[in-house]
Design an enzyme around this catalytic site. Structure first.
Site, mmCIF file in Angstrom:
data_model
loop_
_atom_site.group_PDB
_atom_site.id
_atom_site.type_symbol
_atom_site.label_atom_id
_atom_site.label_comp_id
_atom_site.label_asym_id
_atom_site.label_seq_id
_atom_site.Cartn_x
_atom_site.Cartn_y
_atom_site.Cartn_z
ATOM 1 N N GLN A 167 -25.967 -15.857 -5.066
ATOM 2 C CA GLN A 167 -25.606 -17.926 -4.649
ATOM 3 C C GLN A 167 -25.959 -18.186 -2.885
ATOM 4 O OE1 GLN A 167 -21.760 -19.692 -6.237
ATOM 5 N NE2 GLN A 167 -20.963 -19.306 -3.664
ATOM 6 N N GLU A 209 -25.470 -26.561 -0.445
ATOM 7 C CA GLU A 209 -25.284 -26.795 0.801
ATOM 8 C C GLU A 209 -26.230 -26.376 2.072
ATOM 9 O OE1 GLU A 209 -22.496 -23.151 0.830
ATOM 10 O OE2 GLU A 209 -21.013 -23.402 -1.015
ATOM 11 N N ASP A 246 -23.200 -14.090 -0.196
ATOM 12 C CA ASP A 246 -22.557 -13.910 -1.611
ATOM 13 C C ASP A 246 -23.334 -14.101 -3.164
ATOM 14 O OD1 ASP A 246 -19.985 -14.923 -3.226
ATOM 15 O OD2 ASP A 246 -19.966 -16.987 -2.074
ATOM 16 N N GLU A 289 -20.207 -11.242 -0.884
ATOM 17 C CA GLU A 289 -18.842 -11.772 -1.245
ATOM 18 C C GLU A 289 -19.252 -11.387 -2.042
ATOM 19 O OE1 GLU A 289 -18.189 -14.840 1.037
ATOM 20 O OE2 GLU A 289 -17.067 -16.101 -1.355
ATOM 21 N N ASP A 316 -13.769 -13.566 -3.530
ATOM 22 C CA ASP A 316 -13.658 -15.215 -3.125
ATOM 23 C C ASP A 316 -12.619 -15.553 -4.244
ATOM 24 O OD1 ASP A 316 -13.730 -17.483 -3.276
ATOM 25 O OD2 ASP A 316 -16.101 -17.790 -3.271
ATOM 26 N N LYS A 341 -10.127 -20.880 1.902
ATOM 27 C CA LYS A 341 -10.031 -22.241 1.469
ATOM 28 C C LYS A 341 -8.662 -22.728 1.134
ATOM 29 C CE LYS A 341 -14.620 -21.182 -0.805
ATOM 30 N NZ LYS A 341 -15.112 -20.697 -2.929
ATOM 31 N N ARG A 370 -16.361 -26.072 0.896
ATOM 32 C CA ARG A 370 -16.807 -25.633 -0.481
ATOM 33 C C ARG A 370 -17.640 -26.130 -0.124
ATOM 34 N NH1 ARG A 370 -12.247 -23.862 -3.359
ATOM 35 N NH2 ARG A 370 -14.246 -23.708 -4.975
ATOM 36 N N SER A 371 -18.894 -26.134 -1.898
ATOM 37 C CA SER A 371 -19.995 -26.420 -1.947
ATOM 38 C C SER A 371 -19.630 -28.906 -1.651
ATOM 39 C CB SER A 371 -20.799 -26.334 -2.776
ATOM 40 O OG SER A 371 -19.698 -26.451 -4.247
ATOM 41 N N LYS A 392 -17.758 -19.820 7.911
ATOM 42 C CA LYS A 392 -18.593 -20.198 6.465
ATOM 43 C C LYS A 392 -18.611 -21.523 6.771
ATOM 44 C CE LYS A 392 -19.495 -18.578 1.831
ATOM 45 N NZ LYS A 392 -19.341 -17.858 0.139
HETATM 46 P P1 PGA Z 1 -17.865 -23.424 -3.958
HETATM 47 O O1 PGA Z 1 -18.927 -21.935 -3.523
HETATM 48 O O2 PGA Z 1 -17.065 -24.270 -2.860
HETATM 49 O O3 PGA Z 1 -18.625 -24.159 -5.037
HETATM 50 O O4 PGA Z 1 -16.975 -22.789 -4.840
HETATM 51 C C1 PGA Z 1 -18.681 -20.950 -2.395
HETATM 52 C C2 PGA Z 1 -18.108 -19.988 -2.232
HETATM 53 O O5 PGA Z 1 -18.582 -19.265 -3.869
HETATM 54 O O6 PGA Z 1 -18.199 -19.629 -1.305
HETATM 55 ZN ZN ZN Z 2 -17.892 -17.343 -2.922
#
Ligand code: PGA
Ligand code: ZN
Length: 436
Positions: A167, A209, A246, A289, A316, A341, A370-371, A392
C-alpha cells in the site's frame, strides 16, 4: 484581572462537507458560552481494520451510499442535547458520555464519524477558550517535539486501484537536523522519483494520498526506484533518508493465505515473512506496518521475534488505536509501535489512552491521517502536543496532505530555537541506523 472564560457548551451543530476523495463527511462545530468555537471533521479510511469504530453512512444508491445525513441528524437530536451546558474542559467526561450515549461496541449507532468530529470539536473549543494553540493546550507542562515525518512516495493497494499489492512506499528523513530540513529533503526525493518515473515512461499521475501512481511489474521494483530517487536527490539511502513500508497485508491476505495479485502468486504466512525478511536485508528499511494480516497474530508475533530488534513494526489494522488491543499485542509480544488514528478509536480520550498503552509497552508511536482527508490539521497538533515522535499523513502533494506538514512548520516557528525535533530517536533503538 480577567475572569476565567465560561467554557460551558452552548451549541453543537453538524453539517455535511466533502473529503479529499470527493465523498461526504461530517463536520461538527461546538460553541461555548464565551463564544469560543471548536470545529472537528471526520476523515475516512479505505483500508480499514475490521475492529475500528464504524462510520455511520446512509446507504442506498445516492452518493454511493456514503452520505451522512443520518449521522448529522444524530448530532442534532441526541449529541447536542447531551453536551449542552457541559464544561468543554472536561474532555474525558464528555467522551465517556458520548460512548455511553452511543451504547454499541464499535460506535455503530451514532457513528464513529459523528463521535470523532464531535470529540475533536470539543477539544478545539477548549483550546480556543484558553486562547492556546491546540498543541500547547494538549501538552500542558509536558514535553513537546516536532515529529519525524513518514512520507509516501508511491501509493499502492486500496489507494491506487490495487495496481501494486503493497500500500505505501514511504521515506523517513532520519538524517535531518530539524523538521524543516526533513521536509526539504523529502521534497527533493519526491521530485526525483517523479522525474525517474517520467524518464522510464511510467508516470501516470498520483494515487489517493498524493504519492506517484505505481506503474511497476513487481512490488519490489518500487523499492529499487525509491533507493535510486534518494541517490538522485543527492542523499545517502539509509543514513540520510530511510525507507518505510505499509504492507497493509489485511487487504490481500486472510486465514494465513496472502495473494500478491501483481505477481500472480500466493504465499502462506511463512512465505510472506521470508519475502519481507529478504527486503529488510536488501534495502535500508527502518519501519514496516501491518506486515501480516489482522487475523494473523501468530504471524505478527513471529515477524516481531525475527525482526523486532532491528526494524520498527507498526500495528495499524492489527491494533486499531485500541488500548486493549495494544496491551494484548504487547503481551504476545507482537509489534513494537502503534499507529494512532483518532477515528479508529472514535474519541480523543480513547486515542490518548491508546498512545499511553503503547508508551507503557515501551513502544514508539506514529500519529496518522487517513486516505480520505480534509483541511483539518488537528493531527499535526496531536503529534507535537502529545510528543508522539512520528507523523504519517500521506505524500508530499495535494493540500489535504500538505496542510498537515505546513501546520508543523508553523508550530516549529512558534516554538522557536527551543523546538526539539524527534528525528531518528523516535524510532525503536535497533531501527535507528539503517546505513548498516
Ligand atoms: P486508510 O489506510 O486510511 O485508507 O484506511 C491508511 C493506512 O493503512 O495507514
Ligand atoms: Zn496502514
Amino acid at each position: 484581572m480577567s475572569t476565567p472564560a465560561d467554557t460551558r457548551i452552548r451549541e453543537t451543530r453538524a453539517r455535511r462537507l466533502w473529503d479529499s476523495r470527493g465523498r461526504p463527511t461530517i463536520e461538527v462545530d461546538v460553541v461555548l458560552a464565551d463564544g469560543s468555537l471548536g470545529r472537528g471533521i471526520a476523515p475516512a479510511g479505505a483500508s480499514r481494520g475490521s475492529r475500528e469504530a464504524i462510520e455511520r453512512r446512509d446507504g442506498g444508491a445516492r452518493l454511493g451510499g456514503l452520505d451522512v445525513a443520518d449521522a448529522i441528524a444524530g448530532v442534532h437530536a441526541e449529541i447536542g442535547p447531551l453536551l449542552a451546558g457541559r464544561d468543554a474542559l472536561d474532555q474525558a467526561g464528555i467522551d465517556a458520555a458520548l460512548i455511553a450515549l452511543d451504547g454499541t461496541a464499535l460506535k455503530s449507532r451514532l457513528g464513529g464519524n459523528a463521535l470523532v468530529a464531535t470529540s475533536l470539536a470539543v477539544l478545539h473549543a477548549a483550546a480556543a477558550a484558553r486562547r492556546l494553540p491546540l498543541w500547547r493546550h494538549l501538552a500542558g507542562e509536558g514535553p513537546v517535539s516536532l515529529p519525524l515525518p513518514e512520507i509516501q512516495i508511491f501509493g499502492g493497494g486500496a489507494h491506487a486501484g490495487r495496481r501494486v499489492d503493497i500500500q505505501d512506499f514511504m521515506v523517513m528523513p532520519v538524517g535531518a537536523a530539524d523538521f524543516a530540513q526533513g521536509l526539504a529533503m523529502t521534497a527533493e526525493v519526491y521530485a526525483a522519483a517523479g522525474a525517474l518515473m517520467a524518464a522510464a515512461g511510467r508516470r501516470q499521475g498520483v494515487a489517493d494520498e498524493g504519492g506517484w501512481w505505481p506503474v511497476f511489474q513487481a512490488n519490489e521494483e518500487a523499492l529499487g526506484m525509491l533507493v535510486r530517487a534518494i541517490e538522485s536527490a543527492g542523499l545517502r539511502p539509509g543514513a540520510d533518508m530511510a525507507l518505510s513500508l505499509d504492507i497493509a497485508a489485511s487487504e490481500f491476505g486472510r486465514e494465513g493465505r496472502y495473494r500478491l495479485g501483481l505477481e500472480s502468486r500466493e504465499l502462506d504466512t511463512a512465505g510472506l515473512i521470508a519475502l519481507l525478511g529478504d527486503w529488510l536485508e536488501a534495502y535500508p528499511i527502518v519501519s514496516i506496518e501491518d506486515p501480516l494480516a489482522e487475523d494473523d497474530p501468530a504471524g505478527m508475533a513471529e515477524f516481531t521475534r525475527l525482526h523486532g530488534n532491528r526494524v520498527q513494526i507498526i500495528g495499524d489494522d492489527f491494533l486499531v488505536t485500541s488500548a486493549a488491543r495494544i496491551a494484548q499485542a504487547a503481551a504476545l509480544p507482537a509489534c513494537n509501535c502503534a499507529l494512532i488514528k483518532p477515528n479508529q478509536a472514535g474519541t480523543v480520550t480513547e486515542t490518548r489512552a491508546a498512545l499511553e498503552a503503547a508508551r507503557q509497552a515501551g513502544w514508539s508511536t506514529v500519529i496518522s491521517a487517513r486516505s480520505g482527508e480534509t483541511e483539518d490539521v488537528a493531527i499535526a497538533h496531536l503529534a507535537v502536543g502529545w510528543n508522539a515522535g512520528q507523523l504519517k499523513v500521506g505524500s508530499f502533494a495535494r493540500s489535504e496532505r500538505m496542510a498537515k506538514w505546513n501546520e508543523c512548520l508553523r508550530i516549529a516557528e512558534a516554538l522557536g530555537p527551543s523546538a526539539r525535533f524527534a528525528g531518528r530517536g523516535a524510532l525503536p533503538p535497533g531501527a535507528r541506523d539503517a546505513s548498516r
